[in-house]
Design an enzyme around this catalytic site. Sequence first.
Site, PDB file in Angstrom:
ATOM      1  NE  ARG A  65       9.493 -12.846 -62.471  1.00 15.58           N
ATOM      2  CZ  ARG A  65       9.712 -13.971 -61.824  1.00 15.58           C
ATOM      3  NH1 ARG A  65      10.867 -14.552 -61.928  1.00 15.58           N
ATOM      4  NH2 ARG A  65       8.783 -14.530 -61.085  1.00 15.58           N
ATOM      5  CE  LYS A  71       3.911 -17.211 -41.027  1.00 19.07           C
ATOM      6  NZ  LYS A  71       2.713 -17.693 -41.728  1.00 19.07           N
ATOM      7  CG  ASP A  93       3.301 -12.476 -36.099  1.00 17.81           C
ATOM      8  OD1 ASP A  93       2.059 -12.439 -36.189  1.00 17.81           O
ATOM      9  OD2 ASP A  93       3.907 -13.471 -35.677  1.00 17.81           O
ATOM     10  CG  HIS A  94      -1.422 -11.397 -40.146  1.00 18.92           C
ATOM     11  ND1 HIS A  94      -0.820 -12.600 -40.335  1.00 18.92           N
ATOM     12  CD2 HIS A  94      -2.742 -11.650 -39.999  1.00 18.92           C
ATOM     13  CE1 HIS A  94      -1.739 -13.555 -40.305  1.00 18.92           C
ATOM     14  NE2 HIS A  94      -2.921 -13.003 -40.098  1.00 18.92           N
ATOM     15  CE  LYS A 138      -5.219 -12.143 -36.770  1.00 21.18           C
ATOM     16  NZ  LYS A 138      -6.298 -12.249 -37.756  1.00 21.18           N
ATOM     17  CD  GLU A 147      -5.992 -20.951 -40.010  1.00 19.46           C
ATOM     18  OE1 GLU A 147      -6.166 -20.038 -40.830  1.00 19.46           O
ATOM     19  OE2 GLU A 147      -5.002 -21.688 -40.018  1.00 19.46           O
ATOM     20  CG  ASP A 155       1.566 -21.535 -41.777  1.00 29.05           C
ATOM     21  OD1 ASP A 155       2.040 -20.631 -42.497  1.00 29.05           O
ATOM     22  OD2 ASP A 155       0.342 -21.708 -41.621  1.00 29.05           O
ATOM     23  CG  HIS A 183       0.659 -16.052 -36.612  1.00 29.15           C
ATOM     24  ND1 HIS A 183       1.301 -14.909 -37.029  1.00 29.15           N
ATOM     25  CD2 HIS A 183       0.222 -16.659 -37.740  1.00 29.15           C
ATOM     26  CE1 HIS A 183       1.242 -14.843 -38.360  1.00 29.15           C
ATOM     27  NE2 HIS A 183       0.599 -15.894 -38.806  1.00 29.15           N
ATOM     28  CE  LYS A 217      -3.280 -23.793 -42.562  1.00 27.89           C
ATOM     29  NZ  LYS A 217      -3.743 -22.438 -42.265  1.00 27.89           N
TER      30      LYS A 217
HETATM   31  C1  BG6 Z   1      -0.880 -17.065 -41.911  1.00 30.47           C
HETATM   32  C2  BG6 Z   1      -0.628 -18.544 -42.160  1.00 30.47           C
HETATM   33  O1  BG6 Z   1       0.282 -16.468 -41.416  1.00 30.47           O
HETATM   34  O2  BG6 Z   1      -1.932 -16.905 -41.000  1.00 30.47           O
HETATM   35  C3  BG6 Z   1      -1.901 -19.211 -42.655  1.00 30.47           C
HETATM   36  O3  BG6 Z   1       0.411 -18.709 -43.115  1.00 30.47           O
HETATM   37  C4  BG6 Z   1      -3.046 -18.932 -41.735  1.00 30.47           C
HETATM   38  O4  BG6 Z   1      -1.703 -20.610 -42.791  1.00 30.47           O
HETATM   39  C5  BG6 Z   1      -3.168 -17.438 -41.436  1.00 30.47           C
HETATM   40  O5  BG6 Z   1      -4.239 -19.401 -42.328  1.00 30.47           O
HETATM   41  C6  BG6 Z   1      -4.198 -17.158 -40.364  1.00 30.47           C
HETATM   42  O6  BG6 Z   1      -4.414 -15.787 -40.277  1.00 30.47           O
HETATM   43  P1  BG6 Z   1      -5.824 -15.196 -39.825  1.00 30.47           P
HETATM   44  O7  BG6 Z   1      -5.593 -13.724 -39.772  1.00 30.47           O
HETATM   45  O8  BG6 Z   1      -6.820 -15.624 -40.826  1.00 30.47           O
HETATM   46  O9  BG6 Z   1      -6.095 -15.791 -38.471  1.00 30.47           O
END
Ligand code: BG6
Length: 478
Positions: A46, A143, A172-173, A177, A211, A230, A235, A326
């Site tokens: 935007r 996501k 889904d990242h 990895k 984390e 989340d 994941h 977390k």
């Molecule tokens: C994300 C979540 O998909 O993955 C976050 O929304 C999380 O809450 C993160 O911190 C963790 O990813 P990574 O690659 O740092 O392990």
Amino acid sequence: IPVEPFDLVIFGGTGDLARRKILPGLFRRFLAGQMTPDSRIIGAARADLDAQGYRDMIRQGIAEFGGPESTDGDGLAQFLARLDYVSIDATGEAGWQQLSGLMRPGVIRAFYFSVAPALFGALAERLHQHGIADPDSRIVVEKPFGRDLDSARALNHTLAEHFREGQIYRIDHYLGKETVQNLMAVRFGNILFEPLWNHHYVDHIQITVAETVGVEGRGGYYDKSGAMRDMVQNHLMQLLCLIAMEPPSLFEAGAVRDEKLKVIRALKPIAAHHIVRGQYDSNGDGPSYREEADNPRSFTESFIALRAEIANWRWAGVPFYLRTGKKLRARHSEIAVVFKDLPHSIFEGDEKRHRNILSIRLQPNEGIDLQVTIKEPGPGGMRLIDRPLDMTFATALGEEAAEAPDAYERLIMDVIRGNQTLFMRGDEVEAAWAWTDPIIAGWERRNDVPKLYDPGTSGPDDSLMLLHREGRRWREIR
Ligand code: BG6
């Protein structure tokens, strides 16, 4: 190997994800020669910017998040010259003609929907209306893909009105990895493990994604999601699938995703006493979850531990313990396959339980180790000790390991290559929600209150009990 030339349009191109991950990642692929100079990236959002304004914004993003490469001045100037910008109204008409005019014939077209899911439908529709999407175009979505089964179905339905499943890349990242892919290499590239990979030899499996960060600025989103939506629904379930699936006949999108789907569908419903929810408190140093989320009455979980079971021949009776949270003791993600005890020990007086444990460390300190039992050195007779056969990738592979692309870089290159193996298919996402929905509904019905835990610990004590009462122990988070 360079990918074919492309035009990548990033809707939400001024957003956080674009500045932190997508563009710094593309810059690294550019420096590595994988994105060639005849490709272009078009930010669309935007904000009223011109191409130069956008380049300045991205230059700053790369300086902040781009890592050591960001000092390559020449490379950066060449990369920024590949950037363009269109100020666009996703739900209106402004900007679409201009975008249409920018697209080149004969190159791959990809559209990254880095925007709220509520806009997916509008974007898909306009891309077609203005003839911008062609039958080979790809769209990339992030996501959260819905917040329950119904909303995920609705999203799938909306996208399907304009795109074939083969054009939709759901990120889904975790699948991007390096070590997650190594999980498959280890399982299916060695003869050693597969014969033992079943309920005859495996006692249980642990998946931990811990984390140290809290929710920080994301409280608004996170408080409506919690760790289940989340992290677990996507994941952790993806990790579970890779570890538990049957060997696909080929490392190829259809075959791999078919096998993953079977795992999700075979998950047993979970009893309430097999789940522990936690929320971090304040230990004086930092804010509590409720303070960070700015919701003094929040019942959202920032930690979850659960015991899952897969109802099939391979895994009958084998617990899969999953946990994520977390503000825990350390950033530590690993999958551990804990093998069964020996049927009989020939070493008299050796009372200790010796177990082989294969552990795959996802981050940090990526690597694999296998705990084996050996003789304690010295004259003391046949006394046994357990030691790891350790392969830390940074040591074993040196620079090669350091140069591996990060998850986003790899996945975006896969989009251009047209390889969907590391992306979630629509039916997988729906099946995952179908499993988590009743669990979440149960909490809501009971007004379940998460257990408080101190930051810097391994989560609430109840999580330890989940394993203790079955004679097992979590591996340490360190
Ligand atoms: C994300 C979540 O998909 O993955 C976050 O929304 C999380 O809450 C993160 O911190 C963790 O990813 P990574 O690659 O740092 O392990």
